[in-house]
Design a protein around this motif. Sequence first.
Motif, PDB file in Angstrom:
ATOM      1  N   GLU A 263      57.635 -39.585 -58.651  1.00  0.00           N
ATOM      2  CA  GLU A 263      57.621 -39.602 -60.119  1.00  0.00           C
ATOM      3  C   GLU A 263      59.026 -39.869 -60.669  1.00  0.00           C
ATOM      4  N   LEU A 264      60.020 -39.264 -60.038  1.00  0.00           N
ATOM      5  CA  LEU A 264      61.399 -39.506 -60.481  1.00  0.00           C
ATOM      6  C   LEU A 264      61.767 -40.979 -60.254  1.00  0.00           C
ATOM      7  N   GLN A 266      59.844 -43.511 -60.489  1.00  0.00           N
ATOM      8  CA  GLN A 266      59.243 -44.268 -61.588  1.00  0.00           C
ATOM      9  C   GLN A 266      60.061 -44.110 -62.877  1.00  0.00           C
ATOM     10  N   ILE A 267      60.485 -42.878 -63.132  1.00  0.00           N
ATOM     11  CA  ILE A 267      61.298 -42.617 -64.341  1.00  0.00           C
ATOM     12  C   ILE A 267      62.607 -43.411 -64.270  1.00  0.00           C
ATOM     13  N   GLU A 270      62.013 -46.981 -65.030  1.00  0.00           N
ATOM     14  CA  GLU A 270      61.782 -47.157 -66.471  1.00  0.00           C
ATOM     15  C   GLU A 270      63.086 -47.071 -67.264  1.00  0.00           C
ATOM     16  N   LYS A 271      64.018 -46.289 -66.738  1.00  0.00           N
ATOM     17  CA  LYS A 271      65.300 -46.134 -67.429  1.00  0.00           C
ATOM     18  C   LYS A 271      66.289 -47.221 -67.032  1.00  0.00           C
ATOM     19  N   ARG A 375      58.368 -32.338 -65.671  1.00  0.00           N
ATOM     20  CA  ARG A 375      58.565 -33.762 -66.008  1.00  0.00           C
ATOM     21  C   ARG A 375      59.741 -33.908 -66.970  1.00  0.00           C
ATOM     22  N   GLN A 379      63.243 -36.032 -66.333  1.00  0.00           N
ATOM     23  CA  GLN A 379      63.831 -36.992 -67.290  1.00  0.00           C
ATOM     24  C   GLN A 379      65.317 -36.693 -67.471  1.00  0.00           C
ATOM     25  N   ALA A 382      67.223 -37.666 -64.387  1.00  0.00           N
ATOM     26  CA  ALA A 382      67.347 -39.142 -64.315  1.00  0.00           C
ATOM     27  C   ALA A 382      68.484 -39.614 -65.195  1.00  0.00           C
TER      28      ALA A 382
END
Length: 387
Positions: A263-264, A266-267, A270-271, A375, A379, A382
């Motif tokens: 999940e990290l 993916q974050i 996205e960043k 989550r 964020q 990240a």
Amino acid sequence: MENTFVTESIKYIGVDDHEIDLFESQYIVPNGVSYNSYLITDEKTAIMDSVDKRKGKEWLAALEDALGGREPDYLVISHMEPDHGSSLADVAAKYPNMKLVGNAKTFAMADQFFGGAIKSERVIVKEGDTLSLGGHTLHFTMAPMVHWPEVMMSYEESEGVLFSADAFGKFGALDTEEDWACEARRYYFNIVGKYGVQVQSVLKKAAALDIKTICPLHGPILNENLEYYLNLYNIWSSYGVEADGVFIAYASIHGNTAKAAVELAQILKEKGAAKVAVSDLAREDMAECIEDAFKYGRIILAASSYDAGVFTPMHDFLSHLAMKNWQNRKVGIIENGSWGPTAARTMKAMLEGMKNITVCDTAVTIKSAMKQSDRAALQTLADEILA
Ligand code: FEO
């Protein structure tokens, strides 16, 4: 690699090994490994290193063929580690008039390995000494800890050939087509990585030479675009960052820590992270994970708690990194624990002994499985690792 000439007078006589299960009893080599050896033919002949006894017969046959009926005058020993030196007694017995060329440490090790069984005449050289073969002249330079203390390199001045011992070597037999950097990097960091300072010192000496060809003891002969290889070696040995991106290494027992790691990833994408590499320390090649830890400048360690410490694959990973002098990195931490999580503090304690490691203030603690509040913490982590 039959009939491969480095130059008209220097012939490759090394051998491929596809049968070895683990190189140095720890590294998987899916495409095998080569033990390189070269023959310089001039008024005098010089063999540049022997090979692992595993392939000794094959090598002796290639040597005899390359000699074309001549006797070898010298055998130059760059490195006594058995993947190169274990055939020495056999070749010395076959050619009793051949002289062995090495430094004082070389011969001390030869005696340790062979118990005085090698009776050949010895030529003991030191930094700056030369050996003339006729038109070719070898210059010897000591390269201690690249990757053993007795290692020396030889530079042949008339053709600009550097015999670089293990330096610039890679895993993978020579009959394999594969990217140089990937397997050279895995080889470098796992085998020589601890000795960056010593590699830097050799690179400084090399900068003063007009090198046209590099002949390592493993992997292909390098004869074009040498700046590419020298630049990578400079980054690697100075513990610099080779690639922009984030490496997430996770050690997950039942999959929940793995979910957080993915999940990290993916974050981070996205960043706008340039690249995110993710590895499962429990299942992937540890040597490859170590390579990636050195390749990237930003690393996330995600691990389950275990026996009041950290899950063992992460413990192994950090122990390896400490041993290999891992340094100059930014690290983010995710821990998981179903009761009294202990992974984060254990990982931080292991990082404390390493040089110039910056740990992010945000530490994510997951209790058993990911929740919405976790989550938000991912964020924040990240943002901090990318800052
Ligand atoms: Fe290829 Fe250090 O031996």
